[in-house]
Write a protein that holds these residues in place. Structure first.
Motif, PDB file in Angstrom:
ATOM      1  N   ASP A 123       1.016  -1.548   0.020  1.00  0.00           N
ATOM      2  CA  ASP A 123       0.151  -0.058  -0.211  1.00  0.00           C
ATOM      3  C   ASP A 123       0.634   1.003   0.175  1.00  0.00           C
ATOM      4  N   ILE A 124       2.067   0.984   0.920  1.00  0.00           N
ATOM      5  CA  ILE A 124       2.831   2.468   0.436  1.00  0.00           C
ATOM      6  C   ILE A 124       3.658   2.435  -0.263  1.00  0.00           C
ATOM      7  N   LEU A 125       3.850   1.511  -0.918  1.00  0.00           N
ATOM      8  CA  LEU A 125       4.550   1.671  -2.720  1.00  0.00           C
ATOM      9  C   LEU A 125       3.619   2.332  -3.562  1.00  0.00           C
ATOM     10  N   LEU A 131       8.930   6.707  -5.358  1.00  0.00           N
ATOM     11  CA  LEU A 131       9.601   5.474  -5.691  1.00  0.00           C
ATOM     12  C   LEU A 131      10.668   5.581  -6.676  1.00  0.00           C
ATOM     13  N   GLU A 132      11.043   6.284  -6.994  1.00  0.00           N
ATOM     14  CA  GLU A 132      12.537   6.780  -7.529  1.00  0.00           C
ATOM     15  C   GLU A 132      13.109   6.919  -6.442  1.00  0.00           C
ATOM     16  N   GLN A 133      12.782   7.967  -5.559  1.00  0.00           N
ATOM     17  CA  GLN A 133      13.601   8.302  -4.303  1.00  0.00           C
ATOM     18  C   GLN A 133      13.602   7.309  -4.070  1.00  0.00           C
ATOM     19  N   TYR A 134      13.153   6.322  -2.899  1.00  0.00           N
ATOM     20  CA  TYR A 134      13.513   5.399  -2.664  1.00  0.00           C
ATOM     21  C   TYR A 134      14.356   4.499  -3.329  1.00  0.00           C
ATOM     22  N   ILE A 135      14.270   4.236  -4.517  1.00  0.00           N
ATOM     23  CA  ILE A 135      15.380   3.383  -4.918  1.00  0.00           C
ATOM     24  C   ILE A 135      16.557   4.019  -4.839  1.00  0.00           C
ATOM     25  N   THR A 136      16.368   4.595  -5.218  1.00  0.00           N
ATOM     26  CA  THR A 136      17.965   5.337  -4.662  1.00  0.00           C
ATOM     27  C   THR A 136      18.267   5.898  -3.895  1.00  0.00           C
ATOM     28  N   ASP A 137      17.734   5.956  -3.150  1.00  0.00           N
ATOM     29  CA  ASP A 137      18.198   5.838  -1.657  1.00  0.00           C
ATOM     30  C   ASP A 137      18.644   4.820  -1.219  1.00  0.00           C
TER      31      ASP A 137
END
Length: 137
Positions: A123-125, A131-137
């Protein structure tokens, strides 16, 4: 001006005279008129004053002991805010050094118990646009 000499001028009598032999027996008459009893002697170190000194010493001790313990006690506790400021201002300390300083009890307290279910993560995703920010972090 006429010269003035004290020795040549007639002297004026005072009019007061003492009887003959008055000073010969004066001391005997004076001592006879004094009281025969000795005056009462009061000691400087009376028992009553000793109690005053003892009471004053007890009061001073009662006031000084709490003041001494408040001002001169060694604090074993480290203030949490002071410790946090020290760690933030001294950035040369690594995470490994901090972990070495902590006890096992401190490490147990720091553990976080995250019980995230798969549905909550999905649900959060899905609802999050970054999402790109989470992937790059």
């Amino acid at each position: 001006m006429k010269s003035f000499k004290l020795d040549n001028e007639p002297k004026i009598s005072s009019g007061f005279t003492t009887p003959e032999g008055y000073f010969d027996s004066f001391t005997d008459k004076m001592l006879a008129q004094l009281p025969k009893e000795e005056p009462k002697v009061i000691s400087i170190f009376s028992r009553r004053k000793v109690w005053y000194y003892a009471a004053a010493a007890v009061v001073v001790m009662m006031l000084s002991i709490p003041l001494y313990t408040n001002y001169f006690r060694a604090s074993e506790e480290v203030d949490a805010l002071a410790l946090e400021d020290y760690i933030t201002n001294h950035t040369t300390i690594s995470e490994d050094e901090i972990a070495n300083l902590l006890d096992q009890e401190d490490l147990e307290k720091m553990k976080l118990d995250l019980n995230l279910e798969d549905e909550a993560v999905e649900d959060i995703l899905l609802n999050n646009n970054d999402l790109e920010q989470y992937i790059t972090d």
